[in-house]
Design a protein around this motif. Sequence first.
Motif, short mmCIF file in Angstrom:
data_model
loop_
_atom_site.label_atom_id
_atom_site.label_comp_id
_atom_site.label_asym_id
_atom_site.label_seq_id
_atom_site.Cartn_x
_atom_site.Cartn_y
_atom_site.Cartn_z
N ARG A 114 0.84 -1.21 0.00
CA ARG A 114 0.00 0.00 0.00
C ARG A 114 0.87 1.25 0.00
NH1 ARG A 114 -4.71 -1.13 -0.39
NH2 ARG A 114 -5.53 -3.11 0.31
N ARG A 115 0.49 2.19 -0.83
CA ARG A 115 1.23 3.46 -0.91
C ARG A 115 0.86 4.36 0.25
NH1 ARG A 115 0.60 4.19 -6.93
NH2 ARG A 115 -1.23 5.42 -6.43
N PRO A 116 1.81 5.12 0.77
CA PRO A 116 1.47 6.13 1.78
C PRO A 116 0.97 7.41 1.11
CG PRO A 116 3.83 6.08 1.43
CD PRO A 116 3.25 5.04 0.50
N LEU A 117 0.40 8.31 1.90
CA LEU A 117 -0.02 9.62 1.37
C LEU A 117 1.18 10.49 1.06
CD1 LEU A 117 -2.92 10.31 3.87
CD2 LEU A 117 -3.19 10.15 1.39
N GLY A 118 2.27 10.26 1.81
CA GLY A 118 3.47 11.07 1.60
C GLY A 118 3.44 12.39 2.36
N PRO A 178 -16.21 8.42 -7.03
CA PRO A 178 -15.23 7.41 -6.60
C PRO A 178 -14.95 6.40 -7.71
CG PRO A 178 -17.37 7.07 -5.53
CD PRO A 178 -17.45 8.37 -6.25
N VAL A 179 -13.77 5.79 -7.67
CA VAL A 179 -13.43 4.77 -8.68
C VAL A 179 -13.77 3.36 -8.19
CG1 VAL A 179 -11.66 6.14 -9.86
CG2 VAL A 179 -10.99 4.74 -7.90
N ALA A 180 -14.23 3.25 -6.96
CA ALA A 180 -14.62 1.93 -6.43
C ALA A 180 -15.81 1.38 -7.22
CB ALA A 180 -14.99 2.05 -4.95
N TYR A 233 -5.80 4.32 2.07
CA TYR A 233 -6.03 3.34 0.99
C TYR A 233 -5.94 4.05 -0.34
CZ TYR A 233 -7.37 -0.12 4.45
OH TYR A 233 -7.34 -1.01 5.49
N VAL A 234 -4.74 4.54 -0.65
CA VAL A 234 -4.57 5.35 -1.86
C VAL A 234 -3.77 4.61 -2.94
CG1 VAL A 234 -4.89 7.56 -0.72
CG2 VAL A 234 -2.60 6.58 -0.85
N GLY A 235 -4.03 3.32 -3.06
CA GLY A 235 -3.45 2.59 -4.18
C GLY A 235 -2.28 1.71 -3.79
P1 NAP Z 1 -6.97 2.29 -6.50
O1 NAP Z 1 -8.17 1.62 -7.05
O2 NAP Z 1 -5.76 2.42 -7.35
O3 NAP Z 1 -7.46 3.73 -6.02
C1 NAP Z 1 -6.56 4.58 -5.40
C2 NAP Z 1 -7.31 5.77 -4.88
O4 NAP Z 1 -6.41 6.55 -4.13
C3 NAP Z 1 -7.85 6.68 -5.94
O5 NAP Z 1 -9.02 7.25 -5.46
C4 NAP Z 1 -6.74 7.72 -6.08
O6 NAP Z 1 -7.14 8.96 -6.55
C5 NAP Z 1 -6.35 7.87 -4.67
N1 NAP Z 1 -5.04 8.42 -4.43
C6 NAP Z 1 -3.85 8.04 -4.94
N2 NAP Z 1 -2.86 8.76 -4.40
C7 NAP Z 1 -3.44 9.62 -3.53
C8 NAP Z 1 -2.96 10.61 -2.68
N3 NAP Z 1 -1.66 10.89 -2.58
N4 NAP Z 1 -3.86 11.31 -1.92
C9 NAP Z 1 -5.16 11.04 -2.01
N5 NAP Z 1 -5.67 10.09 -2.80
C10 NAP Z 1 -4.83 9.41 -3.56
O7 NAP Z 1 -6.44 1.61 -5.15
P2 NAP Z 1 -7.04 0.51 -4.19
O8 NAP Z 1 -8.41 0.86 -3.76
O9 NAP Z 1 -5.99 0.27 -3.16
O10 NAP Z 1 -7.15 -0.77 -5.08
C11 NAP Z 1 -6.01 -1.28 -5.78
C12 NAP Z 1 -6.49 -2.31 -6.79
O11 NAP Z 1 -7.02 -3.44 -6.09
C13 NAP Z 1 -7.62 -1.78 -7.68
O12 NAP Z 1 -7.47 -2.30 -8.97
C14 NAP Z 1 -8.87 -2.33 -7.02
O13 NAP Z 1 -9.94 -2.52 -7.92
C15 NAP Z 1 -8.37 -3.66 -6.46
N6 NAP Z 1 -9.15 -4.05 -5.26
C16 NAP Z 1 -10.26 -4.79 -5.45
C17 NAP Z 1 -11.04 -5.14 -4.35
C18 NAP Z 1 -12.27 -5.95 -4.57
O14 NAP Z 1 -12.55 -6.31 -5.69
N7 NAP Z 1 -13.03 -6.26 -3.54
C19 NAP Z 1 -10.70 -4.73 -3.07
C20 NAP Z 1 -9.57 -3.96 -2.93
C21 NAP Z 1 -8.79 -3.61 -4.03
P3 NAP Z 1 -6.66 9.53 -7.97
O15 NAP Z 1 -7.48 8.77 -8.97
O16 NAP Z 1 -6.99 10.96 -7.88
O17 NAP Z 1 -5.20 9.24 -8.06
#
Ligand code: NAP
Length: 305
Positions: A114-118, A178-180, A233-235
Amino acid sequence: VRQVDLAVIGAGVAGLSAAATAAAHGLDVVLIERLAAGGQIATVDRIRNYPGFPDGVGGYELGPLLQQQVEEAGASLLLDEVERIVPGSGGFVVAGAAGEIAAKAVLFAAGSHRRPLGLPREAELEGRGVSHCAACDGPFFRGQAVIVAGGGDSAFDEALALAETCGSVTIVHRETQPVARAEAVRRVRALANVEIVPDAEIAAIDGGDNVERALIAGGGRQDWRDCTGIFVYVGLAPNTGLLERLAELDATGRVVTDAAFETSCPGLFAAGDIRSGAVALLASAAGDGAAAAMSIVARLAEGGQ
Ligand code: NAP
């Protein structure tokens, strides 16, 4: 030096699925993991979109079930942190603190972190309010106000879990929408104690020894919110450090593979969300692992490296 047909690195869902499949097809397989079987799901409270579990399944339940299948198929699990993968004639040497293993093929399935906010103070307050694990830390925030940063599946899934015990949950995401996935957003919107703040991000974290408040900034507004927990939870960022000088990576750091799941290094395969272009869903991680294993089974049957 121990000799095996296949060394699988990483016991997340992709690696577990690959090890079980390859062993069931007769390969001598070692699955190497530094922590515990399960990978990212080990800290997920409820997985709601894994095929076959209409009521969801706990991540801590699914990992051991997959491990059981790996062991019953005859693969062995080795707890060790891999430090080097060295290509040689007829295969690879995989080296870690526990020693070296010679493998005819390697499947890299080390996943992501998991990435930090930084932000300043974020690292220092990790474990003192800043968390990446709702399932582990959520119970410490019973009745309290917490913030979830991010607009993806992780943020929304974990907000659902937090809403069960926390007094209030505020999701802060940068996007207008949201992208969820829609199903998770719908569930969250139905909860009275969850607020969603779009077009905004956490700009600062403040407190003494523990988190006390966060600055939510966006659309020209700046708003300090009292909270005791900030769940980040920012990616994800791929764990491809070991591959940097071995195989081609894409611009996001993920490893490039061909249709046979092979990287640019012959005999080195990859599966799961570490792979360039992979969909980060558990179902696809399981599928990736199984398909990569079948590709390796075929390759070794040809007598190739
Ligand atoms: P994600 O889908 O990549 O979304 C990251 C989110 O964090 C986005 O809203 C992004 O906004 C934001 N973000 C990134 N850097 C930021 C920052 N510095 N400050 C504030 N916001 C920031 O990440 P994820 O939710 O961890 O999921 C990762 C992958 O796993 C995805 O493909 C996801 O679909 C999958 N996953 C699936 C499930 C499931 O199916 N149940 C569960 C968990 C994860 P921006 O768009 O503005 O960058």
